[in-house]
Design a protein around this motif. Structure first.
Motif, mmCIF file in Angstrom:
data_model
loop_
_atom_site.group_PDB
_atom_site.id
_atom_site.type_symbol
_atom_site.label_atom_id
_atom_site.label_comp_id
_atom_site.label_asym_id
_atom_site.label_seq_id
_atom_site.Cartn_x
_atom_site.Cartn_y
_atom_site.Cartn_z
ATOM 1 N N ASP A 390 0.834 -1.198 0.000
ATOM 2 C CA ASP A 390 0.000 0.000 0.000
ATOM 3 C C ASP A 390 0.870 1.249 0.000
ATOM 4 N N ALA A 391 1.326 1.641 -1.183
ATOM 5 C CA ALA A 391 2.100 2.880 -1.313
ATOM 6 C C ALA A 391 1.211 4.042 -1.730
ATOM 7 N N LYS A 392 0.005 3.733 -2.193
ATOM 8 C CA LYS A 392 -0.888 4.771 -2.691
ATOM 9 C C LYS A 392 -1.336 5.714 -1.572
ATOM 10 N N TRP A 393 -1.513 5.160 -0.368
ATOM 11 C CA TRP A 393 -1.973 5.981 0.752
ATOM 12 C C TRP A 393 -0.992 7.118 1.036
ATOM 13 N N GLY A 394 0.284 6.780 1.163
ATOM 14 C CA GLY A 394 1.294 7.793 1.451
ATOM 15 C C GLY A 394 1.379 8.838 0.352
ATOM 16 N N PHE A 395 1.234 8.401 -0.897
ATOM 17 C CA PHE A 395 1.275 9.318 -2.035
ATOM 18 C C PHE A 395 0.166 10.363 -1.928
ATOM 19 N N ILE A 396 -1.037 9.904 -1.671
ATOM 20 C CA ILE A 396 -2.183 10.826 -1.574
ATOM 21 C C ILE A 396 -2.043 11.750 -0.370
ATOM 22 N N LEU A 397 -1.677 11.176 0.778
ATOM 23 C CA LEU A 397 -1.598 11.970 2.007
ATOM 24 C C LEU A 397 -0.504 13.035 1.917
ATOM 25 N N ASP A 398 0.692 12.654 1.427
ATOM 26 C CA ASP A 398 1.776 13.627 1.316
ATOM 27 C C ASP A 398 1.452 14.719 0.297
ATOM 28 N N THR A 399 0.766 14.344 -0.781
ATOM 29 C CA THR A 399 0.369 15.341 -1.783
ATOM 30 C C THR A 399 -0.521 16.406 -1.159
ATOM 31 N N LEU A 400 -1.504 15.960 -0.396
ATOM 32 C CA LEU A 400 -2.431 16.912 0.227
ATOM 33 C C LEU A 400 -1.765 17.714 1.334
ATOM 34 N N ALA A 401 -1.028 17.030 2.217
ATOM 35 C CA ALA A 401 -0.443 17.704 3.382
ATOM 36 C C ALA A 401 0.625 18.717 2.983
#
Length: 455
Positions: A390-401
């Protein structure tokens, strides 16, 4: 009840033994790498404060390249560690070939850009003409090593995924100590060599990377579990290629988004003045030393959890994930305390002017808070979640944060509101605390716990 308690204690001891068998070499590797950075700053201090600041800003180009390699390496480890749990070495070799082709392309692009347009790259981070000139000379020399890194980084990721971490540590230790020695030779003109200053640091880095590549190639020919052949590069496997792209692209995107965000922080600081940049360079050296254990635990834990998930030991993997998180948070807290206690050391690392020295103490304490938050987020995003693919979660979260909050807020505070440099630094460096609660919620959901192997 007694038998169950005994079994859990034995299971816990077994996990920590296995964890530290892997984490020990990784932490040592990170420690030596941080020591090289420390040595660079100390020796560059004899060249001048501008040399420290210029190399710090130029190193962000390498930093971004390394993030691409880390993302690719994470994709390799995510899949290869789980296939290692199934003892499927053929698939691991195929994954190695896929990752190597992609990394070589990325390394070539960065090498060409750093060699032919280094001044353009430096202008992204600063408008100081002196820093641009010094940094451009540095980038042009180190560009030669960018393409070489493509092989060594991916091959070392494969070795880690099959639990040959000690081999990786030996390889990198040799290269890093060589780097330190050559830094001294080329900066100070030892052993009859000319005094090259900043270019000497770049030359030492390049030579050490060539040696590291040579050692990797030598080891590759002798490791029995995984063999590299030219056929491996051209091996066709549509399913594994699809899986690699599916799982590694979000990891690459995550590292790229995170790294680009940190680079934007460097852009902000670079335009706030060379004194802040120089002070941050010194603080970063100590932070890197204080963080080696907690980050080593995060990445080492991903290998163990991935192996267990790949062999379908889901409940065991979930319990060990909890142990990994708790122990990494503890390591992060200890690292933050150690970092805070290193204040007297800061003034000994480099000879800074009065304004730059003034920045050292507040920057140090801000980094203590940032390090604690980073340890929590890193073990979840790069350790636990990626172990399950599950690398997609970190990608989305870091993009937003980072890109919806921290970066715009940093530019607003620096260039519109014109807040003091320390206030701007505090605002951008506490980004880790913005995303922590969301990571914890995702961890508790266990949606990351998946076997992603085929067959």
């Amino acid at each position: 009840m007694f038998v169950k308690s005994f079994e859990q204690k034995e299971e816990s001891r077994q996990f920590y033994r296995s964890l530290f068998t892997i984490v020990g070499p990784i932490a040592l590797q990170n420690l030596i790498s941080a020591a090289v950075g420390s040595a660079d700053v100390v020796m560059l201090g004899y060249v001048g404060q501008n040399a420290i600041a210029a190399v710090n800003l130029a190193s962000y180009v390498q930093f971004i390249l390394f993030l691409f390699f880390i993302g690719l390496s994470s994709g390799v480890v995510m899949l290869a560690a789980q296939y290692w749990g199934k003892k499927d070495t053929y698939s691991i070799e195929t994954i190695f070939g896929i990752g190597l082709k992609i990394s070589a392309g990325i390394g070539l692009v960065f090498a060409l850009a750093a060699f032919f347009v280094p001044a353009f790259l430096m202008r992204i981070f600063t408008d100081d003409g002196t820093l641009i000139e010094i940094g451009s000379g540095y980038l042009k020399v180190v560009s030669v090593g960018f393409f070489i890194l493509a092989f060594s980084q991916i091959y070392q990721a494969v070795l880690k995924s099959i639990e040959r971490v000690r081999t990786v540590t030996v390889i990198t230790t040799i290269a890093l100590f060589l780097n330190i020695g050559l830094n001294a030779v080329f900066i100070f003109g030892l052993l009859g060599a000319p005094k090259l200053g900043v270019e000497g640091v770049a030359l030492a880095t390049t030579v050490s990377r060539v040696v590291e590549f040579g050692i990797c190639f030598f080891v590759c020919a002798r490791v029995k579990e995984i063999r590299f052949r030219l056929e491996t590069l051209f091996r066709k496997n549509t399913i594994l290629l699809k899986d690699f792209v599916h799982y590694s692209l979000p990891a690459i995107g995550n590292e790229a988004v995170w790294g680009a965000g940190w680079s934007m922080y460097a852009v902000i600081m670079g335009h706030l003045g060379a004194n802040l940049v120089a002070a941050n360079s010194v603080v970063s050296v100590v932070r890197n030393l204080a963080s080696v254990l907690c980050f080593g635990m995060a990445y080492g834990g991903a290998i163990l959890l991935g192996k267990q998930i790949g062999s379908n030991q889901m409940e065991l993997a979930a319990r060990n994930a909890s142990r990994l998180v708790r122990s990494t948070i503890l390591a992060g807290a200890v690292g933050a305390v150690i970092l805070g206690l290193c204040r007297p050391l800061l003034f000994m690392i480099a000879d800074l002017n009065e304004e730059a020295s003034y920045f050292l103490t507040p920057l140090l304490y801000i980094n203590c808070l940032s390090l604690l938050g980073a340890s929590i987020n890193t073990v979840l995003i790069c350790g636990v979640f990626r172990a399950g693919g599950d690398a997609k979660w970190g990608f989305i979260l870091d993009t937003l944060a980072m890109w919806a909050v921290s970066v715009p807020l940093g530019f607003l505070c620096a260039f519109v509101l014109r807040l003091p440099p320390i206030a701007v630094y505090l605002i951008v460096y506490l980004d880790e605390w913005e995303k922590m609660i969301f990571n914890v919620i995702h961890y508790r959901s266990k949606k990351w716990l998946r076997n992603i192997t085929r067959g």
